[in-house]
Design an enzyme around this catalytic site. Structure first.
Site, PDB file in Angstrom:
ATOM      1  N   GLY A   1       0.780  -1.226   0.000  1.00 33.31           N
ATOM      2  CA  GLY A   1       0.000   0.000   0.000  1.00 33.31           C
ATOM      3  C   GLY A   1       0.812   1.276   0.000  1.00 33.31           C
ATOM      4  O   GLY A   1       0.293   2.341   0.359  1.00 33.31           O
ATOM      5  N   LYS A   2       2.070   1.208  -0.438  1.00 29.92           N
ATOM      6  CA  LYS A   2       2.895   2.428  -0.469  1.00 29.92           C
ATOM      7  C   LYS A   2       2.273   3.499  -1.356  1.00 29.92           C
ATOM      8  O   LYS A   2       2.254   4.677  -0.995  1.00 29.92           O
ATOM      9  CB  LYS A   2       4.307   2.119  -0.975  1.00 29.92           C
ATOM     10  CG  LYS A   2       5.168   1.284  -0.071  1.00 29.92           C
ATOM     11  CD  LYS A   2       6.604   1.237  -0.546  1.00 29.92           C
ATOM     12  CE  LYS A   2       6.770   0.798  -1.992  1.00 29.92           C
ATOM     13  NZ  LYS A   2       6.243  -0.551  -2.253  1.00 29.92           N
TER      14      LYS A   2
ATOM     15  N   LYS B   1       8.118   8.996  -8.266  1.00 30.64           N
ATOM     16  CA  LYS B   1       8.389   7.556  -8.244  1.00 30.64           C
ATOM     17  C   LYS B   1       9.660   7.349  -9.057  1.00 30.64           C
ATOM     18  O   LYS B   1       9.605   7.208 -10.287  1.00 30.64           O
ATOM     19  CB  LYS B   1       7.213   6.790  -8.851  1.00 30.64           C
ATOM     20  CG  LYS B   1       7.376   5.276  -8.902  1.00 30.64           C
ATOM     21  CD  LYS B   1       7.027   4.625  -7.594  1.00 30.64           C
ATOM     22  CE  LYS B   1       7.048   3.086  -7.738  1.00 30.64           C
ATOM     23  NZ  LYS B   1       6.701   2.414  -6.469  1.00 30.64           N
TER      24      LYS B   1
ATOM     25  N   ASP C   1       1.221   3.120 -10.702  1.00 29.01           N
ATOM     26  CA  ASP C   1       1.621   3.877  -9.514  1.00 29.01           C
ATOM     27  C   ASP C   1       1.963   5.315  -9.886  1.00 29.01           C
ATOM     28  O   ASP C   1       1.595   6.258  -9.178  1.00 29.01           O
ATOM     29  CB  ASP C   1       2.824   3.215  -8.834  1.00 29.01           C
ATOM     30  CG  ASP C   1       2.503   1.854  -8.245  1.00 29.01           C
ATOM     31  OD1 ASP C   1       1.316   1.493  -8.199  1.00 29.01           O
ATOM     32  OD2 ASP C   1       3.448   1.155  -7.833  1.00 29.01           O
TER      33      ASP C   1
ATOM     34  N   VAL D   1      10.516   1.695  -4.186  1.00 31.17           N
ATOM     35  CA  VAL D   1      10.006   0.527  -4.912  1.00 31.17           C
ATOM     36  C   VAL D   1      10.212  -0.701  -4.040  1.00 31.17           C
ATOM     37  O   VAL D   1      11.293  -0.912  -3.492  1.00 31.17           O
ATOM     38  CB  VAL D   1      10.705   0.364  -6.285  1.00 31.17           C
ATOM     39  CG1 VAL D   1      12.201   0.302  -6.137  1.00 31.17           C
ATOM     40  CG2 VAL D   1      10.170  -0.843  -7.038  1.00 31.17           C
ATOM     41  N   GLY D   2       9.143  -1.501  -3.869  1.00 32.76           N
ATOM     42  CA  GLY D   2       9.245  -2.683  -3.031  1.00 32.76           C
ATOM     43  C   GLY D   2       9.527  -2.314  -1.581  1.00 32.76           C
ATOM     44  O   GLY D   2       9.009  -1.331  -1.057  1.00 32.76           O
TER      45      GLY D   2
ATOM     46  N   ASN E   1      -1.527  -0.170   6.963  1.00 34.58           N
ATOM     47  CA  ASN E   1      -2.450  -0.368   5.848  1.00 34.58           C
ATOM     48  C   ASN E   1      -2.938  -1.811   5.868  1.00 34.58           C
ATOM     49  O   ASN E   1      -2.137  -2.752   5.828  1.00 34.58           O
ATOM     50  CB  ASN E   1      -1.762  -0.073   4.513  1.00 34.58           C
ATOM     51  CG  ASN E   1      -2.728  -0.187   3.350  1.00 34.58           C
ATOM     52  OD1 ASN E   1      -3.773   0.449   3.335  1.00 34.58           O
ATOM     53  ND2 ASN E   1      -2.382  -1.014   2.374  1.00 34.58           N
TER      54      ASN E   1
END
Length: 231
Positions: free
Chosen positions: A15-16, A38, A52, A115-116, A173
């Site tokens: 849920g980032k 991003k 995203d 990321v991740g 989250n």
């Protein structure tokens, strides 16, 4: 210069992006020029854009292009260094830092989504933790509420602090709404984050039928956020 934060998570798919978009929306509601960034995204839709990146672009209040929000977007939905290699590219971390700083100069608030998890490789000699250090922004940790989240969260928090970065706070989250003892897990996380890192909970996001940034932003703690973004 913007008030900037770096968003990381306890894993991928926790849920980032939802939390990042919610933060951008909340900041825009305060009248601030908010911009999402991003640096590296993997996995493109039929239009050739990462979802995203699109979500962050839509949630921010500063008019930006997809390329400004997501300067490196790779086709394959896999680890970023692998996705880059499949296209014969390498990830230039210095260039990403430069682009983040340029965007921060145009905004009041910059929300950078990693990321991740926190230590995902970006190449043979660098990972996302190195990128976070190079940026130097306070970190907000998104904890995906599911079995095993307590250890994942506390280990990630230790990794963040070991890199010399401030842990500004964390957001819970809900991944598994049927997780046994959900509230007890949240209570434990609150206690341990405060005891170990003096890091406040910035909000608890349940499973929402409405996945919009506005709905998620309503689950955040405005007083806690003001302490971060208005400091």
């Amino acid at each position: 210069m913007a008030k900037s934060v770096f968003i990381t998570g306890t894993d991928t798919e926790v849920g980032k992006t939802r939390v990042s978009a919610a933060l951008l929306h909340w900041c825009a509601q305060q009248g601030w020029r908010s911009a999402g960034f991003k640096p590296v995204a993997a996995g493109l839709d039929a239009a050739g854009v990462n979802e995203d990146v699109q979500m962050l672009r839509a949630a921010g209040s500063l008019p930006l292009t997809d390329a400004e929000v997501g300067p490196l977007q790779f086709q394959a939905a896999c680890a970023p260094h692998i996705a880059a290699a499949l296209e014969g590219q390498t990830i230039n971390m210095a260039l990403l830092v430069q682009k983040a700083q340029a965007l921060a100069a145009r905004a009041d608030v910059l929300v950078v989504e990693g990321v991740g998890g926190f230590c995902v490789p970006l190449g043979p000699d660098a990972d996302t933790a190195d990128l976070a250090v190079a940026l130097g922004y306070p970190v907000i940790l998104v904890v995906g509420l599911r079995l095993g989240c307590i250890s994942h969260a506390l280990l990630t928090a230790e990794a963040i602090r070991a890199r010399g970065l401030p842990l500004a706070g964390w957001v819970a989250n809900t991944i598994d709404p049927h997780m046994p003892h959900l509230q007890a897990n949240i209570d434990t996380l609150r206690h341990e984050f405060q005891r170990r890192h003096q890091a406040p909970c910035l909000g608890v996001v349940p499973r929402l039928a409405d996945a919009s940034p506005d709905a998620a932003a309503a689950c955040l703690d405005p007083m806690a956020l003001h302490k971060i973004f208005s400091a």
